[in-house]
Design a protein around this motif. Sequence first.
Motif, short mmCIF file in Angstrom:
data_model
loop_
_atom_site.label_atom_id
_atom_site.label_comp_id
_atom_site.label_asym_id
_atom_site.label_seq_id
_atom_site.Cartn_x
_atom_site.Cartn_y
_atom_site.Cartn_z
N UNK A 71 11.28 -3.91 -7.59
CA UNK A 71 10.67 -4.39 -8.69
C UNK A 71 9.29 -2.97 -8.91
N UNK A 72 9.14 -2.46 -7.82
CA UNK A 72 7.99 -1.41 -8.40
C UNK A 72 8.84 0.03 -9.17
N UNK A 73 9.95 0.41 -8.61
CA UNK A 73 10.64 1.59 -8.95
C UNK A 73 11.89 1.09 -10.16
N UNK A 74 12.47 0.05 -9.99
CA UNK A 74 13.38 -0.43 -10.78
C UNK A 74 14.65 -0.27 -10.10
N UNK A 115 -1.96 9.70 6.37
CA UNK A 115 -1.55 10.50 5.52
C UNK A 115 -0.01 9.95 5.07
N UNK A 116 0.42 8.97 5.98
CA UNK A 116 1.69 8.42 5.60
C UNK A 116 1.61 7.53 4.09
N UNK A 117 0.29 6.90 4.08
CA UNK A 117 -0.03 6.04 2.78
C UNK A 117 -0.17 6.68 1.68
N UNK A 118 -0.87 7.82 1.56
CA UNK A 118 -1.36 8.35 0.49
C UNK A 118 -1.46 9.95 0.74
N UNK A 119 -1.36 10.89 -0.25
CA UNK A 119 -1.30 12.27 -0.25
C UNK A 119 -2.72 12.56 -0.87
N UNK A 120 -3.29 11.80 -1.52
CA UNK A 120 -4.52 12.55 -1.97
C UNK A 120 -5.46 12.96 -0.89
N UNK A 141 0.87 -1.18 -0.02
CA UNK A 141 -0.01 0.01 0.05
C UNK A 141 0.88 1.28 0.19
N UNK A 142 2.02 1.34 0.88
CA UNK A 142 2.92 2.61 0.89
C UNK A 142 3.48 2.82 -0.51
N UNK A 143 4.11 1.55 -1.02
CA UNK A 143 4.68 1.81 -2.39
C UNK A 143 3.90 2.31 -3.36
N UNK A 144 2.85 1.56 -3.55
CA UNK A 144 1.95 1.91 -4.71
C UNK A 144 1.12 3.16 -4.57
N UNK A 145 0.91 3.63 -3.18
CA UNK A 145 0.29 4.90 -2.81
C UNK A 145 1.12 5.93 -3.32
N UNK A 146 2.27 5.80 -3.66
CA UNK A 146 3.12 6.73 -4.36
C UNK A 146 3.46 6.59 -5.72
#
Length: 475
Positions: free
Chosen positions: A208-211, A371-376, A61-66
């Motif tokens: 794997x998410x960002x390379x 707020x730590x997991x999403x900025x929306x 959730x943290x990584x895909x949330x950004x």
Amino acid sequence: MIGTNTNINQERSSLLQLIKQSIKGDAFDYTQGSIRKAVILLAIPMILEMVLESVFALVDLYFVGHLPNSSVAIQVVGLTESVLSIIYALAIGLSMAATAVVARRIGEKNPQLAAKAGMQAIIVAFMINMFISIFGFLYGKDILILMGASTSTAEAGEPFIQIMMAGSLIIVLLFLINGIFRGAGNAAIAMRSLWIANISNIILCPIFINGFGPVPAFGLTGAAIATTIGRSLGVIYQLYSLMQGNGVLKMKLAYLKPDLQQIVTLVKIAAPAILQFVIASCSWIFLAQLVATTGGDHGSAGYQTALRIMMFFMLPAWGLSNAASTLVGQNLGAKNIDRAEQSVRQTAIFSICFMSFVMFITYVFGPKIIGFFTEDALIQEIAVEATYIMSLGYVFYGIGMVLVNAFNGAGDTWTPTWINFFGFWLFQIPLAYLLAKLFEFGPTGVFIAVPVAETAICIAGYFLFKRGRWKTIKV
């Protein structure tokens, strides 16, 4: 004054020794001695195990949330987790059966039969799960659309759900083998397997998410790759520990030879155990779909964010309640019925204290955590509302989990199945639908239905526990 300080230091030293013993996994007879000590020895590694299990979803959730299109990514992860809850139901149901049978045999001082039962459970897991994996891989996109995702969201999330569903056997084995270790009273090995799986996932997710270097950026799909690899490494450690014979259980390859009688025994216990969690999981799936259709992508993402955070706090409580399962199983095997009941009461007391603390943390730090997991901002607003409302029932969630595990540990898997059927399908789902649709509360109606239903389920479980049918179950 000196005497008081000495007592405090002695208590601290004793507690540290207890914690060290629990994490190390030293052998202990849970059918004798202090019940409080027995609960603590089992609960500490079980809580840490479940904390680590809950970290899987939060890391993703943290990584895909950004990611750039975070609302789509969060929704895909959340909806996939909702679908995987059926896999978790299968895994938990099988692990409950394995825990009940293994614990009963250990209580009877028959570790050889306990080991055989554990290996037969692994055979059952392979037989059942292969069909689910294939179906989930082939129809991943259709499943997301059925869950309420838009066509574009389903297309973006198809590789993610395909990988997660294809690796569902790994999920089942991770839960199941840990259930075998818990039944034997060796919760430390179960905890370590989750350490390995989670540390691997935390390291691999950003790669794997960002390379990184030669590894391309897979985006959302990378989260599924990392999680599957991490869990696979945890299972490899489990299998290694089983074959090495660490602890009470001494596994042999010969035990993999199908034993029809043992398989039938496991299935009889596992079938209603799986059904009880399928019932609960399908309820959560319906709620997720209801939020998605009434609240749109942002409403769904907000709910899924709140749900992942809630599960982060709930899984440690589930780990604590697992202590009741092992203690009930082993003490019934040793014919210590009163001790089995006292173990449940002691575990419930610890659970009430823990969940009360969690409720406090949720209300004080909820917005910051979200707020730590999403900025929306819109996702944050919905997630905060969902978190505040659903956390009202935390104490009842905790007690209910202890009671469910007590029933399952005794092999009485039908009682919680009926409780879940009436509580979720005949109460929670209709209530959520009425509030969300008829009274036009939208997602808020769904949020309200969760603590109301969980409280009712807890009360029903308490009265059935007092009736004591679970004490008479033969395994």
